[in-house]
Design a protein around this motif. Structure first.
Motif, PDB file in Angstrom:
ATOM      1  N   GLU A  20       0.696  -1.092   0.086  1.00  0.00           N
ATOM      2  CA  GLU A  20       0.012   0.040   0.062  1.00  0.00           C
ATOM      3  C   GLU A  20       0.806   1.353  -0.043  1.00  0.00           C
ATOM      4  O   GLU A  20       0.473   2.314  -0.871  1.00  0.00           O
ATOM      5  CB  GLU A  20      -0.984   0.057   1.179  1.00  0.00           C
ATOM      6  N   TYR A  48      -2.619  12.250   2.232  1.00  0.00           N
ATOM      7  CA  TYR A  48      -3.413  10.955   1.875  1.00  0.00           C
ATOM      8  C   TYR A  48      -3.441  10.027   3.024  1.00  0.00           C
ATOM      9  O   TYR A  48      -4.400   9.405   3.325  1.00  0.00           O
ATOM     10  CB  TYR A  48      -2.889  10.167   0.352  1.00  0.00           C
ATOM     11  N   ARG A  72      -6.788   8.703   4.911  1.00  0.00           N
ATOM     12  CA  ARG A  72      -6.967   7.353   4.848  1.00  0.00           C
ATOM     13  C   ARG A  72      -7.307   6.869   6.279  1.00  0.00           C
ATOM     14  O   ARG A  72      -8.242   5.859   6.520  1.00  0.00           O
ATOM     15  CB  ARG A  72      -6.020   6.545   4.045  1.00  0.00           C
TER      16      ARG A  72
END
Length: 189
Positions: free
Chosen positions: A47, A69, A73
Motif C-alpha cells: 500500500e 493521503y 485514509r
C-alpha cells in the motif's frame, strides 16, 4: 484492516518525520515508511508503494501529498489536516532558523560542512528504500522483469528526460489495460 488512529497519533508521527527529514521530500520517504508501515502499521509495504507511486505522478511536493493521503485514509479529514500541519510546521520553522543562521554565518566552515555531512546519511536512507522496493518488485515480478523495467524507466527518466510521473502513469495505464490472465479467465468460468 488498519487499526484506528487518532489525529494526535498522526500528528506526532508526521511531526517526527518533519523534524528529522532533512533533505526535502525524497529524504523523508524512508522516514514516512518507518512511521506508517513499521511503527504504526497503518499501511502495508504494498500500500505504501502504491501511495508513493501515485503521489509521484501528481503535481506538488511529495512531502505533503503522502501525509495528506495517509492522514485521510487513517483518520479522515481531521487526520489529513493533522498530518499535513505536522509535516510542514517543522519545515517552516527549520527553514526560517537555518536560513537566518546561514545568512549570518555563511563563511564559517562548520556551517558549510553541516549541509555536506547530511548528504551521505540521506544517500544511505535512499539506498535502503530503493533496495526494499526492488526486493518487493523481485518477489512480485521476478528478477528479470524487475531489472528490465528498472532499466527502461532509468533510460526514459535520465537519458530521455521524461518526467517520472509520465513513466509511472504509463505503467499504471498498461497494467489497467492488460488482458486478464488465463487463471482469472478459468476461475470465472
Amino acid at each position: 484492516m488498519n487499526p484506528p488512529a487518532a489525529s494526535w497519533q498522526l500528528f506526532w508521527a508526521f511531526f517526527r518525520v518533519g523534524i528529522f527529514g532533512f533533505g526535502g521530500g525524497p529524504a523523508m520517504i524512508p522516514l514516512v515508511r518507518a512511521e506508517v508501515v513499521t511503527r504504526h502499521h497503518w499501511l502495508t509495504d504494498e500500500e505504501f508503494a502504491d501511495v508513493l507511486a501515485i503521489g509521484n505522478t501528481l503535481p506538488g511536493p511529495i512531502a505533503t501529498k503522502m501525509p495528506g493521503y495517509i492522514g485521510y485514509r487513517v483518520a479522515g479529514i481531521t487526520g489529513c489536516i493533522a498530518a499535513v500541519i505536522a509535516i510542514i510546521v517543522p519545515m517552516i520553522v527549520a527553514m526560517i532558523v537555518m536560513l537566518g543562521i546561514f545568512s549570518r554565518y555563511r563563511d564559517v566552515a562548520w556551517i558549510r560542512g553541516m549541509g555536506q555531512a547530511v548528504v551521505p546519511v540521506v544517500m544511505v536512507m535512499m539506498a535502503q528504500l530503493t533496495w526494499d522496493f526492488f526486493d518487493k518488485s523481485r518477489a512480485a515480478l521476478g528478477w528479470l522483469i524487475s531489472i528490465v523495467i528498472a532499466i527502461i524507466a532509468a533510460g526514459l527518466i535520465y537519458w530521455l528526460g521524461i518526467h517520472p510521473g509520465w513513466v509511472i502513469g504509463a505503467i499504471l495505464i498498461a497494467a489497467l489495460l492488460r488482458p486478464a490472465g488465463k487463471q482469472k479467465a478459468e476461475g470465472a468460468a
